[in-house]
Every structure is written in structure tokens, then in C-alpha cells.
Design an enzyme around this catalytic site. Structure first.
Site, mmCIF file in Angstrom:
data_model
loop_
_atom_site.group_PDB
_atom_site.id
_atom_site.type_symbol
_atom_site.label_atom_id
_atom_site.label_comp_id
_atom_site.label_asym_id
_atom_site.label_seq_id
_atom_site.Cartn_x
_atom_site.Cartn_y
_atom_site.Cartn_z
ATOM 1 C CG ASP A 268 11.329 -33.237 -17.722
ATOM 2 O OD1 ASP A 268 10.755 -33.406 -16.636
ATOM 3 O OD2 ASP A 268 12.349 -33.863 -18.066
ATOM 4 N NE ARG B 185 3.615 -21.923 -17.299
ATOM 5 C CZ ARG B 185 4.128 -21.018 -18.125
ATOM 6 N NH1 ARG B 185 4.683 -21.402 -19.235
ATOM 7 N NH2 ARG B 185 4.048 -19.742 -17.840
ATOM 8 C CG HIS C 35 5.579 -32.360 -11.842
ATOM 9 N ND1 HIS C 35 4.356 -32.941 -11.662
ATOM 10 C CD2 HIS C 35 6.196 -33.096 -12.802
ATOM 11 C CE1 HIS C 35 4.243 -33.989 -12.473
ATOM 12 N NE2 HIS C 35 5.350 -34.107 -13.161
HETATM 13 P P1 GDP Z 1 7.081 -30.938 -15.895
HETATM 14 O O1 GDP Z 1 7.786 -32.147 -15.382
HETATM 15 O O2 GDP Z 1 6.286 -31.231 -17.131
HETATM 16 O O3 GDP Z 1 6.242 -30.250 -14.863
HETATM 17 O O4 GDP Z 1 8.207 -29.916 -16.354
HETATM 18 P P2 GDP Z 1 9.587 -29.566 -15.572
HETATM 19 O O5 GDP Z 1 9.256 -28.726 -14.409
HETATM 20 O O6 GDP Z 1 10.385 -30.789 -15.339
HETATM 21 O O7 GDP Z 1 10.373 -28.768 -16.697
HETATM 22 C C1 GDP Z 1 9.844 -27.657 -17.331
HETATM 23 C C2 GDP Z 1 10.837 -26.487 -17.185
HETATM 24 O O8 GDP Z 1 10.508 -25.497 -18.149
HETATM 25 C C3 GDP Z 1 10.753 -25.815 -15.844
HETATM 26 O O9 GDP Z 1 12.020 -25.355 -15.480
HETATM 27 C C4 GDP Z 1 9.819 -24.639 -16.094
HETATM 28 O O10 GDP Z 1 10.037 -23.547 -15.223
HETATM 29 C C5 GDP Z 1 10.200 -24.272 -17.500
HETATM 30 N N1 GDP Z 1 9.095 -23.693 -18.314
HETATM 31 C C6 GDP Z 1 7.796 -24.069 -18.347
HETATM 32 N N2 GDP Z 1 7.128 -23.336 -19.264
HETATM 33 C C7 GDP Z 1 8.023 -22.487 -19.824
HETATM 34 C C8 GDP Z 1 7.935 -21.484 -20.862
HETATM 35 O O11 GDP Z 1 6.901 -21.227 -21.463
HETATM 36 N N3 GDP Z 1 9.099 -20.826 -21.153
HETATM 37 C C9 GDP Z 1 10.275 -21.093 -20.523
HETATM 38 N N4 GDP Z 1 11.353 -20.410 -20.886
HETATM 39 N N5 GDP Z 1 10.386 -22.021 -19.554
HETATM 40 C C10 GDP Z 1 9.273 -22.716 -19.219
HETATM 41 P P1 IMO Z 2 8.034 -35.554 -15.278
HETATM 42 O O1 IMO Z 2 6.740 -35.885 -14.571
HETATM 43 C C1 IMO Z 2 11.201 -36.933 -17.921
HETATM 44 C C2 IMO Z 2 12.379 -41.143 -17.598
HETATM 45 C C3 IMO Z 2 13.753 -41.465 -17.045
HETATM 46 C C4 IMO Z 2 14.046 -42.751 -17.794
HETATM 47 C C5 IMO Z 2 12.697 -43.433 -17.827
HETATM 48 C C6 IMO Z 2 12.470 -44.448 -16.708
HETATM 49 O O2 IMO Z 2 8.884 -34.599 -14.544
HETATM 50 O O3 IMO Z 2 7.776 -35.172 -16.689
HETATM 51 P P2 IMO Z 2 11.995 -44.251 -14.099
HETATM 52 O O4 IMO Z 2 12.781 -43.641 -12.999
HETATM 53 O O5 IMO Z 2 10.613 -43.718 -14.227
HETATM 54 O O6 IMO Z 2 12.009 -45.760 -14.043
HETATM 55 O O7 IMO Z 2 12.799 -43.883 -15.447
HETATM 56 O O8 IMO Z 2 11.723 -42.403 -17.730
HETATM 57 N N1 IMO Z 2 11.534 -40.293 -16.734
HETATM 58 C C7 IMO Z 2 11.260 -39.012 -16.976
HETATM 59 N N2 IMO Z 2 11.698 -38.185 -17.940
HETATM 60 N N3 IMO Z 2 10.307 -36.486 -17.029
HETATM 61 C C8 IMO Z 2 9.835 -37.311 -16.056
HETATM 62 O O9 IMO Z 2 8.844 -36.956 -15.216
HETATM 63 C C9 IMO Z 2 10.340 -38.628 -15.980
HETATM 64 N N4 IMO Z 2 10.130 -39.674 -15.154
HETATM 65 C C10 IMO Z 2 10.850 -40.691 -15.625
HETATM 66 O O10 IMO Z 2 14.673 -40.449 -17.350
HETATM 67 O O11 IMO Z 2 14.423 -42.472 -19.103
HETATM 68 MG MG MG Z 3 9.750 -32.785 -14.966
#
Ligand code: GDP
Ligand code: IMO
Ligand code: MG
Length: 480
Positions: A25, A30, A53
Site C-alpha cells: 500500500d 498511482r 491498487h
Molecule cells: P498500492 O497498493 O501500493 O497501490 O497502494 P494503495 O492504493 O493500497 O494505497 C495507497 C493510498 O494512498 C491510496 O488511497 C492512494 O490514493 C493514496 N496516495 C498515494 N500517493 C499519495 C500521496 O502522495 N499523498 C496522499 N495523501 N495519498 C496518496
Molecule cells: P498491495 O499490492 C498490504 C498482507 C495481508 C496479510 C498478508 C498475507 O495492495 O500493496 P494474503 O491474503 O496475501 O495471504 O495475506 O499480506 N497483504 C497486503 N498488505 N498490501 C497488499 O497488497 C497486501 N496483500 C497482502 O494483510 O498480512
Molecule cells: Mg494496496
């Protein structure tokens, strides 16, 4: 037979790999969305619907992708799901339908989305096993671990465990029968009622029929594209610290998430690798159990964030959003500051809606991830959130820049959870800026405290910072 010329590495085509450097996350999607215009193919190589994502669209809408690569907003780009991924056909069909119905944006995945015929299928029994056994890790309940486990096991006696998308295409009748056999075997093992088995398999088959047009039988699909000059961006899911071997085992996902994994699960030779882009965020988060050395509130926060009642989070966003945030920020207790930061920076799981555990930017962990993965360019998101520390009682910005283990300084992330849980993080306090940087687009216009911090991160981690996120929208970014 005519002799074929030996294929050489193409002069023009190449691949770059983008990975998450912390606990997932980090805002990978982005960055992919922002970079996609310079590539021809965006490809996933690991994981499945456990990924969440997020891309914020121009009109303020949010798209949360799980299995489809994050290049969706560029109509000419090919989206590829590699053989290292595990595919939930039902969720994928629903995701595609949702994407094709986003208001105001035309997304058509016909002839754009290709999925390796070698990608393993998430079978109904994988979801059952994950629901039964995944609680102690805090998985996303997507059947990820059981599916990869079956892939490694291959067969159980005569019973085929690893079923691939291509198998279902070759002979649906035979392979859905095998899926049913696996389901019945697992129901038997856990004493689960299997009266609905036929319905469950029929539903899966109907969703499979909706996605089968996307299955790519050519196992050299990407290689041929690169030979013709295509530029590939591999989009990692999860992160370094969640890698099944290199992460905080067993509190990890079940795939390899490191740079090198892109060239196994992504169906391309490593000869084409050009560079690795690593994504981190300025305030860290982790969802699920496991060590997190710089967590606000430490063990208390881990327990609090993972607490559930009737299968649902005990501390969901709507409840925490009502707290007095300024009072929490003024607290002398890091746990309270963590709650406030979670609310302000919307750190709740995209897939599971769980509160994410939040922590101080940890440079020891970041430097480790960068060294382990040969990261060439670093992107740091959420720098716009750092000014929140100016509202705390001390008004300073904390950074972790040292680890001690059993009284000894170490410069690496320990390889066992026992040692990792015992690490003492050394916190240094920096002068904090209080201005809003979400409108800044040039490095030189960022507050000098933030510029200084970014330079310090570069020198601590030995890696160039290529960009800084100052907000979730595509334009809210500072290229360095
Ligand atoms: P990913 O799994 O790595 O693609 O990330 P996620 O989408 O799960 O979580 C990232 C969150 O942070 C999302 O809600 C994005 O919209 C937000 N985000 C990403 N970059 C920024 C930033 O520079 N500033 C803020 N405030 N939010 C961000
Ligand atoms: P993105 O791509 C954050 C975590 C789960 C759990 C562990 C195992 O959005 O960054 P799983 O379902 O894969 O067997 O869970 O890994 N986990 C993540 N945490 N971002 C993710 O994906 C994750 N995918 C799995 O919360 O701790
Ligand atoms: Mg994520």
C-alpha cells in the site's frame, strides 16, 4: 525445415520493474498510472486479488484495482497478467465489468487484457482453507496461500491440485470436475457441508466463460513484443517485507515480491531488465500481523488494529473518524498520534477495510529493501502528510535511522520474526514544516525542511529520489 536466425536482445525493447519497498500500500498504483504513458505493456507478475491498487481519477472518483494492471486509463496499452499470478475468475469478471462501466471514462479491455494460460486458478477450496487457517496471519481471505501451496504440491496422489487457466480452456469439463473433487476433499477434511458444491462449481464456470477470451496461449507473448521494441513496466503487488522468503516470515504473502520475481512470474527473460523503481511512503503502514519496528503504539496498535468482532473490524473508519483528532495529535502517547494519522491519511485496507497499522518512516528498513532489490530510483508518496507532525505537542518530525538488537547496532532487517520483534528502533527528531505542499510541483518550492529530509533519505539509502507524492491525484507529484 528452414533455419531460424538466433534471436538477439532487442536494441529498443526493455523492461522496468516497479515494486513496493515497505509493507504494501505504498501507492504503487498511482505511480504506475503516472508512468504508464511511457510504456507499451503494464504487467503483473505476482499475487492476485489480495492487492488493492488505488488510482484517483480526474473527476475525483477512486478506482481500486485488484487483478487488472494499473495501466487501464491509457487505451492503447496492453495489460498483462503473468503466470506468477493466481487468478480468481469470479472477482476478475466482476472487476472487468466495473472498469468498463466507470462513469465518464471509456475503458475497453477487449484485445488489451491478456492473461497467461499458465497462471494458476484460485479454486473454491482455496477460499475455504484461507477462511479456516488465515486468521493467525491476518490474510485478505482471497485463498492466496492455499493456491500457491497447491501449486507447490502439484498433486495429492491422483488428485490434481494446481489447475491453470489454460487447463480450463483445454478441457473445461474434465478440469471443473477436478476442481469439484478438490472442493469435496477439503469439505471432508474440515467437516464443511458440501451440499452446494455443484452450484459453486457451476457459478465458477459461468464466470470463467466471461474471462476466457483474455487467456493468452502464447507463452512467448511478452518476449515477442519486446523483440519488436515494446517497453514493459512490471507492476509488483504487495511488497518486499511481504515476500514469502525475504519478508517477515510467516507474516507475509505467499508469492515472491522482489525485483527478480518479475522475470519468473512475468514471463520474460531477465536479459531485458533496465531498471528497478521502488515505491515507499513517508508515513508507513502495515495491515495484518507481524513485526513493524517503527509502529506508533507498538504491540498495542497491532492488537487494536487487528481486533475483530463477528468477523468485522472493531475499529472501522466511520468510528475512528468521529474522534477528536487535534486532541489525539496533542497526546504524549504515540498510539494516539497513530490513530490520528490513520484517520487523516485514510489508512484503511482497500481490500479488507481493516484499519492499517501506521508507523514512523523507517530508514533502516528502507535502505535494506533498496539494497536487497537493486533499486535504481526511489519514489516517496504521502509527503503531504508530514506537516501533520507540526500539530503534535512536540511539533517535530520523527524518523527512524538506527536499529539495535540485543544492545548491538545493526544495519539490516533481521531474518527471523523473533529477532525483528526485539529490534529497538532509534528515533531522531527533525524540524517539521507546517505548510500544505499538495499544490507544489517543483522540488525547489518544497519547504526546506522537506528538501533536507529527502536529501538525507537519499544519502542514508544510497538511492536517488526520482519523485515525491504530495497528494493522491496524478498531478499531485513532484518529479525530482
Ligand atoms: P498500492 O497498493 O501500493 O497501490 O497502494 P494503495 O492504493 O493500497 O494505497 C495507497 C493510498 O494512498 C491510496 O488511497 C492512494 O490514493 C493514496 N496516495 C498515494 N500517493 C499519495 C500521496 O502522495 N499523498 C496522499 N495523501 N495519498 C496518496
Ligand atoms: P498491495 O499490492 C498490504 C498482507 C495481508 C496479510 C498478508 C498475507 O495492495 O500493496 P494474503 O491474503 O496475501 O495471504 O495475506 O499480506 N497483504 C497486503 N498488505 N498490501 C497488499 O497488497 C497486501 N496483500 C497482502 O494483510 O498480512
Ligand atoms: Mg494496496
Amino acid at each position: 525445415m528452414a533455419k531460424k536466425k538466433v534471436q538477439k536482445r532487442s536494441a529498443k525493447g526493455f523492461a522496468d520493474v516497479l515494486i513496493g519497498l515497505q509493507y504494501g500500500d505504498e501507492g504503487k498504483a498511482r505511480i504506475v498510472d503516472m508512468l504508464a504513458k511511457d510504456y507499451d505493456v503494464i504487467a503483473r507478475f505476482n499475487g492476485g486479488a489480495n492487492a488493492g491498487h488505488t488510482i484517483e481519477t480526474k473527476d475525483g472518483g477512486k478506482v481500486a484495482l485488484q487483478q487488472v494492471p494499473s495501466g487501464i486509463f491509457y487505451p492503447k496499452k496492453i495489460l498483462y497478467i503473468g503466470s506468477g499470478c493466481v487468478v480468481n475468475v469470479e472477482k476478475l469478471a466482476i472487476e472487468i465489468e466495473k472498469l468498463e462501466n466507470i462513469k465518464g471514462v471509456k475503458v475497453d479491455l477487449t484485445n488489451r487484457l491478456r492473461i497467461s494460460c499458465q497462471a494458476s486458478v484460485i479454486q473454491p477450496h482455496h477460499l475455504l482453507i484461507d477462511a479456516e487457517t488465515g486468521k493467525t496471519i491476518g490474510t485478505t481471505k482471497n485463498g492466496i496461500g492455499p493456491c500457491y501451496a497447491d501449486k507447490a504440491l502439484r498433486m495429492d496422489g491422483e488428485r490434481l491440485l494446481n489447475i491453470k487457466l489454460g487447463d480450463l480452456l483445454d478441457d473445461p469439463q474434465e478440469y471443473f470436475k477436478k476442481i469439484k473433487a478438490n472442493y469435496l476433499a477439503v469439505c471432508g477434511k474440515y467437516g464443511i457441508d458440501h451440499a452446494h458444491a455443484d452450484n459453486i462449481i457451476a457459478t465458477m464456470e459461468s464466470f470463467f466463460n466471461r474471462i476466457k477470451e483474455y487467456i493468452e496461449p502464447d507463452t512467448l507473448f511478452l518476449e515477442k513484443k519486446v523483440q519488436k521494441g515494446a517497453k514493459i513496466l512490471f507492476e509488483g503487488a504487495q511488497s518486499i517485507m511481504l515476500d514469502i522468503t525475504k519478508g517477515s516470515v510467516p507474516y507475509v504473502t505467499s508469492s515472491n515480491t522482489v525485483t527478480a520475481a518479475a522475470y519468473v512470474g512475468g514471463d520474460l527473460s531477465p536479459n531485458y531488465h533496465r531498471k528497478t523503481i521502488g515505491v515507499a511512503k513517508a508515513i508507513m503502514s502495515r495491515v495484518g500481523y507481524g513485526p513493524f519496528a517503527s509502529e506508533f503504539g507498538g504491540e498495542r496498535s497491532e492488537k487494536y488494529c487487528m481486533a475483530t468482532e463477528g468477523g468485522k473490524s472493531k475499529h472501522p473508519q466511520p468510528v475512528e473518524a468521529k474522534y477528536d483528532i487535534e486532541k489525539l495529535l496533542k497526546s504524549g502517547d504515540y498510539f494516539d498520534i497513530g490513530v490520528a494519522l490513520r484517520v487523516l491519511s485514510h489508512e484503511y485496507g482497500t481490500v479488507t477495510a481493516r484499519p492499517r497499522r501506521v508507523g514512523i518512516l523507517d530508514l533502516v528498513q528502507l535502505a535494506y529493501a533498496i539494497r536487497m532489490n537493486g533499486v535504481d530510483e526511489l519514489m516517496i508518496n504521502k509527503c503531504d502528510m508530514l506537516n501533520v507532525f507540526a500539530r503534535t505537542k512536540r511539533g517535530v518530525l520523527p524518523i527512524v535511522n538506527g536499529y539495535t538488537l540485543d544492545g548491538r547496532e545493526i544495519d539490516y532487517v533481521p531474518g527471523t520474526v523473533k529477532a525483528y520483534y526485539s529490534v529497538k528502533a532509534k528515533v531522531e527528531y527533525k524540524k517539521c514544516f507546517d505548510s500544505d505542499v499538495s499544490g507544489v510541483r517543483k522540488f525547489g518550492k518544497l519547504p526546506k525542511e522537506l528538501q533536507g529530509l529527502l536529501r538525507e533519505i537519499e544519502s542514508f539509502c544510497g538511492c536517488k529520489i526520482a519523485g515525491v507524492g504530495v497528494g493522491p491525484e496524478r498531478e499531485q507529484f513532484v518529479k525530482v
